[in-house]
Enzyme design. Structure first.
Site, PDB file in Angstrom:
ATOM      1  N   TYR A 134       0.865  -1.185   0.000  1.00 27.06           N
ATOM      2  CA  TYR A 134       0.000   0.000   0.000  1.00 27.06           C
ATOM      3  C   TYR A 134       0.895   1.226   0.000  1.00 27.06           C
ATOM      4  O   TYR A 134       1.459   1.592   1.020  1.00 27.06           O
ATOM      5  CB  TYR A 134      -0.897  -0.047   1.238  1.00 27.06           C
ATOM      6  CG  TYR A 134      -1.825   1.118   1.445  1.00 27.06           C
ATOM      7  CD1 TYR A 134      -2.099   2.044   0.437  1.00 27.06           C
ATOM      8  CD2 TYR A 134      -2.477   1.286   2.657  1.00 27.06           C
ATOM      9  CE1 TYR A 134      -2.966   3.104   0.639  1.00 27.06           C
ATOM     10  CE2 TYR A 134      -3.359   2.345   2.880  1.00 27.06           C
ATOM     11  CZ  TYR A 134      -3.594   3.246   1.872  1.00 27.06           C
ATOM     12  OH  TYR A 134      -4.459   4.297   2.085  1.00 27.06           O
ATOM     13  N   LYS A 162      -1.319  -1.553  -4.033  1.00 29.46           N
ATOM     14  CA  LYS A 162      -2.340  -0.512  -4.054  1.00 29.46           C
ATOM     15  C   LYS A 162      -1.595   0.822  -4.128  1.00 29.46           C
ATOM     16  O   LYS A 162      -0.905   1.214  -3.191  1.00 29.46           O
ATOM     17  CB  LYS A 162      -3.194  -0.572  -2.789  1.00 29.46           C
ATOM     18  CG  LYS A 162      -4.201   0.569  -2.668  1.00 29.46           C
ATOM     19  CD  LYS A 162      -4.826   0.608  -1.277  1.00 29.46           C
ATOM     20  CE  LYS A 162      -5.729   1.829  -1.129  1.00 29.46           C
ATOM     21  NZ  LYS A 162      -6.228   1.989   0.257  1.00 29.46           N
TER      22      LYS A 162
END
Length: 300
Positions: A134, A162
């Site tokens: 992330y 992500k």
């Protein structure tokens, strides 16, 4: 693990006394499953993980797993400042049925790529399960650099990223130089660009109140390949995403929009404060207008 579809990082509803609304939390998860969301993220920043105790975070994993009961995959947000705590959350997530981990840069420490890789690989060894990275330098202070990505790429558990930097050049770099990492949209106002560059999943905070619309955009772009229609849907979405991404009250806006849908949300915990009336009005108008426009496009 194949990361495909809309993955909603669910909110944590609170009572007025700021205790967790367990019944409301179950309702939030059930609503996502009923709407056809492909997976949910438990313990993410949209769920205010930074404002929860360690006991509450682990409880969320156990409770959510019981509610989900294997109907959809769920990803555990395990980030924290200390590597040891991240490892502990990761093990707890695995023991409670998580399908994958969502791993960000520990905030405030601003590690080098080498230091960050050592951190991530230690978490990998502790849990030994699929990991979605992330990247959100706006919150963490640093990015997953190319050296980091090359180092952790030696482990097959690092399977997706992500990307929430908002930097279109990062999308290009990841798609071209690290094609083995499944690209996932982490910037709600750039979903169309991510899909154009091959992303198959969208970790969509707006999915808490916008799941039907997000699923429609994902299907239109990644399954139907109809980017002309996708642009129309994204154009209708943008006013909402602009309020979310640039309004400075992200979680508050998401929770308020959930309330507009009749879902339990409740207040936010400190250090955040409630929305003011003007921003509520802006968010409400943007959501209602977007939903009407997108439903019309979908029904054509």
């Amino acid at each position: 693990m194949q990361f495909k579809g809309i993955y909603t990082p669910v909110i944590t509803p609170f009572h007025d006394d700021l205790s967790i609304d367990e019944k409301g939390y179950a309702q939030i998860i059930e609503n996502q499953i009923a709407l056809g969301t492909h997976a949910v993220v438990i313990g993410g920043t949209t769920g205010e993980n930074y404002a929860l105790s360690k006991e509450e975070r682990v409880w969320q994993f156990k409770f959510a797993n019981e509610v989900i009961a294997g109907r959809v995959p769920w990803i555990a947000g395990v980030n924290d400042i200390r590597t040891e705590d991240v490892c502990s959350y990761s093990v707890a997530a695995k023991e409670n049925g998580a399908s994958a981990l969502l791993l960000a840069v520990p905030p405030y420490s601003v590690p080098t790529d080498e230091e960050l890789a050592l951190h991530a690989l230690k978490v990998d060894r502790a849990a030994n399960m699929p990991i979605m990275l992330y990247n959100y330098p706006g919150r963490s202070g640093t990015s997953f650099g190319e050296e980091f990505l090359e180092r952790v790429g030696r482990s097959s558990n690092f399977q997706a990223i992500k990307e929430s930097s908002g930097d279109i050049d990062r999308i290009h770099m990841l798609a071209c130089q690290f094609p083995h990492l499944q690209l996932s949209c982490g910037a709600d106002d750039q979903a169309l660009e991510f899909f154009a560059w091959g992303a198959q999943s969208w970790v969509c905070a707006a999915g808490n109140f916008f799941a039907t619309e997000a699923i429609a955009l994902h299907k239109t772009c990644t399954i139907d390949g109809d980017f002309a229609k996708g642009r129309r849907i994204m154009k209708a979405m943008l006013p909402v995403m602009t309020v979310l991404e640039r309004g400075g009250k992200f979680v508050q806006c998401v929770k308020y929009a959930c309330e507009l849908e009749g879902l339990p949300a409740g207040p936010v915990r400190l250090p955040l404060r409630p929305l003011k009336k003007e921003l509520k009005r802006t968010m409400r108008d943007a959501v209602l207008t977007a939903k009407t426009a997108i439903q019309q496009i979908i029904s054509e």
